[in-house]
Scaffold this active site. Structure first.
Site, PDB file in Angstrom:
ATOM      1  N   CYS A 166       1.016  -1.135  -0.197  1.00  0.00           N
ATOM      2  CA  CYS A 166       0.359  -0.078   0.353  1.00  0.00           C
ATOM      3  C   CYS A 166       0.990   1.062   0.241  1.00  0.00           C
ATOM      4  O   CYS A 166       0.273   2.421  -0.324  1.00  0.00           O
ATOM      5  CB  CYS A 166      -1.066   0.098   0.861  1.00  0.00           C
ATOM      6  SG  CYS A 166      -1.877  -1.642   1.205  1.00  0.00           S
ATOM      7  N   HIS A 304      -2.433   7.911   6.437  1.00  0.00           N
ATOM      8  CA  HIS A 304      -2.367   6.650   6.057  1.00  0.00           C
ATOM      9  C   HIS A 304      -4.820   6.432   6.087  1.00  0.00           C
ATOM     10  O   HIS A 304      -5.299   5.715   4.737  1.00  0.00           O
ATOM     11  CB  HIS A 304      -2.635   5.631   6.455  1.00  0.00           C
ATOM     12  CG  HIS A 304      -1.864   4.673   5.630  1.00  0.00           C
ATOM     13  ND1 HIS A 304      -2.076   4.419   4.256  1.00  0.00           N
ATOM     14  CD2 HIS A 304      -2.320   3.075   6.110  1.00  0.00           C
ATOM     15  CE1 HIS A 304      -2.256   2.548   3.812  1.00  0.00           C
ATOM     16  NE2 HIS A 304      -2.247   1.952   4.801  1.00  0.00           N
ATOM     17  N   GLU A 315      -1.371   4.962  13.937  1.00  0.00           N
ATOM     18  CA  GLU A 315      -1.206   6.786  13.124  1.00  0.00           C
ATOM     19  C   GLU A 315      -1.424   7.810  14.058  1.00  0.00           C
ATOM     20  O   GLU A 315      -0.624   8.706  14.239  1.00  0.00           O
ATOM     21  CB  GLU A 315      -2.086   6.405  11.523  1.00  0.00           C
ATOM     22  CG  GLU A 315      -1.539   7.446  10.861  1.00  0.00           C
ATOM     23  CD  GLU A 315      -2.375   7.483   9.420  1.00  0.00           C
ATOM     24  OE1 GLU A 315      -1.461   7.960   8.557  1.00  0.00           O
ATOM     25  OE2 GLU A 315      -3.113   6.675   9.783  1.00  0.00           O
ATOM     26  N   LYS A 336      -9.649   8.629   2.285  1.00  0.00           N
ATOM     27  CA  LYS A 336     -10.315   6.843   1.911  1.00  0.00           C
ATOM     28  C   LYS A 336     -11.153   6.684   2.605  1.00  0.00           C
ATOM     29  O   LYS A 336     -12.437   5.761   2.126  1.00  0.00           O
ATOM     30  CB  LYS A 336      -9.399   5.522   2.859  1.00  0.00           C
ATOM     31  CG  LYS A 336      -8.097   5.665   2.441  1.00  0.00           C
ATOM     32  CD  LYS A 336      -6.714   4.830   3.063  1.00  0.00           C
ATOM     33  CE  LYS A 336      -5.610   4.150   2.304  1.00  0.00           C
ATOM     34  NZ  LYS A 336      -4.988   5.567   2.579  1.00  0.00           N
ATOM     35  N   HIS A 341      -9.731   2.071  -0.277  1.00  0.00           N
ATOM     36  CA  HIS A 341      -8.042   1.836   0.080  1.00  0.00           C
ATOM     37  C   HIS A 341      -8.031   1.406  -0.972  1.00  0.00           C
ATOM     38  O   HIS A 341      -8.275  -0.043  -1.648  1.00  0.00           O
ATOM     39  CB  HIS A 341      -7.804   1.129   0.652  1.00  0.00           C
ATOM     40  CG  HIS A 341      -6.904   0.398   1.668  1.00  0.00           C
ATOM     41  ND1 HIS A 341      -5.905   1.455   0.805  1.00  0.00           N
ATOM     42  CD2 HIS A 341      -5.743  -0.028   2.527  1.00  0.00           C
ATOM     43  CE1 HIS A 341      -4.595   1.027   0.920  1.00  0.00           C
ATOM     44  NE2 HIS A 341      -4.782   0.405   2.182  1.00  0.00           N
ATOM     45  N   PHE A 400       1.029  -3.476   4.166  1.00  0.00           N
ATOM     46  CA  PHE A 400       1.635  -4.869   4.449  1.00  0.00           C
ATOM     47  C   PHE A 400       3.046  -5.229   4.277  1.00  0.00           C
ATOM     48  O   PHE A 400       4.336  -4.790   3.407  1.00  0.00           O
ATOM     49  CB  PHE A 400       1.144  -5.962   3.882  1.00  0.00           C
ATOM     50  CG  PHE A 400      -1.048  -6.129   4.139  1.00  0.00           C
ATOM     51  CD1 PHE A 400      -1.534  -4.964   5.149  1.00  0.00           C
ATOM     52  CD2 PHE A 400      -1.582  -6.673   3.259  1.00  0.00           C
ATOM     53  CE1 PHE A 400      -2.327  -5.344   5.463  1.00  0.00           C
ATOM     54  CE2 PHE A 400      -2.728  -7.061   3.748  1.00  0.00           C
ATOM     55  CZ  PHE A 400      -2.986  -6.480   4.882  1.00  0.00           C
TER      56      PHE A 400
END
Length: 413
Positions: A166, A304, A315, A336, A341, A400
């Site tokens: 991502c 994010h 975050e 998002k 996403h 990831f």
């Protein structure tokens, strides 16, 4: 050797909320969601039956028919966004004279749709290799968006495709900027693209229990920092920018959306899917250090903000740690909440949203944020876009494997 400064002069988008830059941006600042029930394949057996697929997209506007047939849709989206960005920039491409113009466009997964269809056809034909197209491999490998952009636009400069889940879009933009700064290229087409809303992509994320299951209300499913969030929403898209040497851009009178002044990377070294917080902090600190500014100069953060239980809190805490007391007067939003996403395309698309926020001096909202969760203490611009001064902005992407990237942009007068 003096490092060159890097300007963003062109933008291109294909997203669940719009098929170009302005339609996507207008949807965001209006707080409109692009999340819908999936109707492109049978989802009755899935625990999650919605997402952010691209609707109404016509690849023939950007690619010749022969190329459309040969490539996975993630390539179609990447090429479309690249063509938009180059046209927006007005960069004077000249055939056979583009040795100093390169491409850095990646995909987090690559052609998973083509891989799925080919494997099904192969299996149903009793493993008959004649059912495998000669274009199977070049259609689906993750660097082929960069390759096709280079071929179609005749760009002979550096040609790379960073693949980092991502964080792909942000890493490609940051690495492209460093190539320009170091003098390896005069201009770069950079970003990310993805097409994972397909049976096998959705199956994988459902099996990982990563997705929201709010099937009765898809538009409300992506809800970063909200106490009732239950996972992220899988989406498709592309975000690509034209980057070039700032002095050259000014000399030719190019539109300049902002200067990329900071790029930071880090690794969590912790877990393949669960963020540690340490990596997020170091990534932002590295980007701000690279920008040579104090943390309190950041006016807006495009987070994010995926809408996962652990990630949102981690975050937020990282932003508090990095910005200190200034964190509580800094606008932080997650686009998002409207786009879902887009995986490998998310970071570059959100970088574009950040640049547009600076252009219009308008922070996009976080929708679906009704009850902020414990540990979520920041100003998340809930519900409505906010007019405000934005001179420096930061955008985050975490992927990831614990791979992290942050960019800092500066508004130019």
């Amino acid at each position: 050797m003096r490092q060159k400064r890097v300007a963003i002069t062109g933008l291109g988008l294909v997203t669940p909320v719009g098929l170009d830059v302005e339609s996507s941006w207008q949807s965001l600042i209006a707080g409109r969601s692009g999340i819908t029930t999936i109707d492109t394949f049978d989802v009755d057996k899935f625990s999650t039956r919605f997402g952010g697929p691209i609707r109404g997209f016509d690849p023939s506007l950007y690619m010749p028919a022969k190329s459309i047939k040969r490539f996975d849709p993630f390539v179609h989206y990447g090429v479309a966004a690249a063509v938009q960005a180059v046209e927006d920039s007005g960069y004077p491409l000249a055939a056979e004279q583009n040795d100093r113009v390169g491409v850095a466009v990646g995909s987090g997964i690559g052609g998973i749709s083509t891989i799925h269809k080919t494997c099904v056809a192969f299996h149903e034909a009793d493993s008959n290799p004649k059912k495998v197209s000669p274009f199977f491999i070049p259609s689906s490998i993750a660097n082929m968006a960069a390759g096709q952009i280079s071929i179609q636009l005749r760009l002979n400069g550096p040609n790379i495709a960073a693949v980092s889940a991502c964080t792909t879009g942000v890493h490609n933009m940051g690495l492209a900027a460093r190539m320009i700064a170091a003098g390896d290229a005069d201009a770069m087409v950079a970003g990310g693209c993805e097409m994972a809303v397909n049976p096998i992509g959705l199956s994988g994320f459902c099996a990982a229990k990563a997705l929201s299951q709010r099937n009765d209300d898809p538009e409300a499913a992506s809800r970063p920092w909200d106490a009732e969030r239950d996972g992220f929403v899988l989406s498709d898209g592309a975000g690509v920018v034209m980057m070039e040497d700032l002095d050259s851009a000014r000399e030719r009178g190019a539109p300049i959306y902002g200067e990329l002044v900071g790029f930071g990377m880090s690794g969590d070294a912790h877990h393949i899917t669960v963020p540690s917080g340490h990596g997020a902090r170091e990534c932002m600190r590295n980007a701000i250090r690279d920008a040579e500014i104090e943390p309190d100069r950041i006016n807006y953060v495009n987070a994010h903000g995926t809408s996962t239980s652990a990630g949102d809190v981690v975050e937020s805490a990282a932003i508090e740690s990095v910005l200190g007391d200034a964190a509580y007067r800094t606008a932080v939003s997650s686009t998002k909440s409207m786009t879902g996403h887009m995986l490998g395309a998310a970071g570059s698309a959100e970088a574009i949203f950040t640049l547009l926020a600076m252009r219009d001096q308008l922070a996009p909202p976080t929708i679906n944020l009704d009850h902020p969760d414990e540990g979520c203490h920041l100003d998340y611009v809930p519900g409505e876009a906010r007019a405000m001064p934005i001179d420096y902005a930061l955008t985050n992407s975490f992927g990831f494997g614990g791979t992290n990237g942050s960019l800092v942009f500066r508004r130019l007068d």
